[in-house]
Design an enzyme around this catalytic site. Structure first.
Site, PDB file in Angstrom:
ATOM      1  N   GLU A 159       0.871  -1.178   0.000  1.00 32.60           N
ATOM      2  CA  GLU A 159       0.000   0.000   0.000  1.00 32.60           C
ATOM      3  C   GLU A 159       0.903   1.221   0.000  1.00 32.60           C
ATOM      4  O   GLU A 159       1.705   1.398   0.914  1.00 32.60           O
ATOM      5  CB  GLU A 159      -0.902  -0.018   1.236  1.00 32.60           C
ATOM      6  N   HIS A 203     -12.073  -3.243   9.007  1.00 29.61           N
ATOM      7  CA  HIS A 203     -11.334  -3.553  10.239  1.00 29.61           C
ATOM      8  C   HIS A 203     -11.776  -2.653  11.391  1.00 29.61           C
ATOM      9  O   HIS A 203     -11.788  -3.083  12.538  1.00 29.61           O
ATOM     10  CB  HIS A 203      -9.821  -3.454  10.010  1.00 29.61           C
TER      11      HIS A 203
END
Length: 192
Positions: free
Chosen positions: A95, A186
């Site tokens: 990422e 999450h």
């Protein structure tokens, strides 16, 4: 002397966002970033110095063979040599904000452009933040990516603004079906 890397943390969890949401991964968070985004929700400054061997030892304790290199900004430290030595035999996800080239050996690159000049010209996944102060998705519609994700900005101290960002991102995706919605699952299920 062996090369060391500034590692903020290594942990095992599920990918919480983007195209691989829900997939188990070992996360290696590198310390430091070249951008200072006001909406950043990651504490990535603290670190410990680790060698490639130390990193390999830490990730090998988990049953998963997928690793996500994140930060901060991992391209400030991660090289093809580190990928070959620490992550051989793993599926490597990264990422990045796209302001530095992605090193060879990354299997799935997620570029999330923020403030700053993007030098990466293609990736597997483009994940664009959506909400006040974020970039216009139309600017990125022709970027060379396989998957286009729109992620509403989570405004921690303003749940109404967060909900507005989510609603507007849903509407945008429905009217621009090239994009898919990426939620930070999450946070919703309270895992790291």
């Amino acid at each position: 002397m062996e090369q060391t890397y500034r590692v903020n943390e290594i942990f095992y969890s599920l990918q919480g966002e983007g195209a691989y949401a829900g997939v188990p991964m070992v996360f290696v968070r590198f310390a430091g970033c070249n951008l200072q985004c006001p909406f950043c929700d990651t504490q990535h400054d603290p670190f410990q110095l680790m060698t490639a061997h130390d990193i390999r030892q830490a990730i090998s304790q988990y049953p998963c063979r997928s690793v996500c290199l994140t930060g901060g900004e991992p391209t400030l430290q991660v090289t093809a040599e580190l990928i070959q030595s620490a992550f051989a035999g793993y599926r490597v996800h990264m990422e990045t904000n796209g302001t530095h080239p992605i090193p060879q050996g990354v299997d799935w690159a997620t570029v999330s452009p923020k403030a700053g000049r993007v030098v990466v010209s293609q990736c597997q996944e483009l994940k664009l933040l959506f909400g006040a102060g974020a970039d216009d998705p139309n600017r990125w519609a022709t970027f060379d990516a396989q998957v286009f994700c729109l992620q509403p900005i989570d405004v921690a101290d303003d749940p109404q603004q967060t909900q507005l960002n989510v609603r507007q991102a849903i509407d945008y995706c429905k009217s621009h079906p090239q994009w898919r919605l990426s939620l930070q699952t999450h946070k919703m299920i309270d895992i790291k």
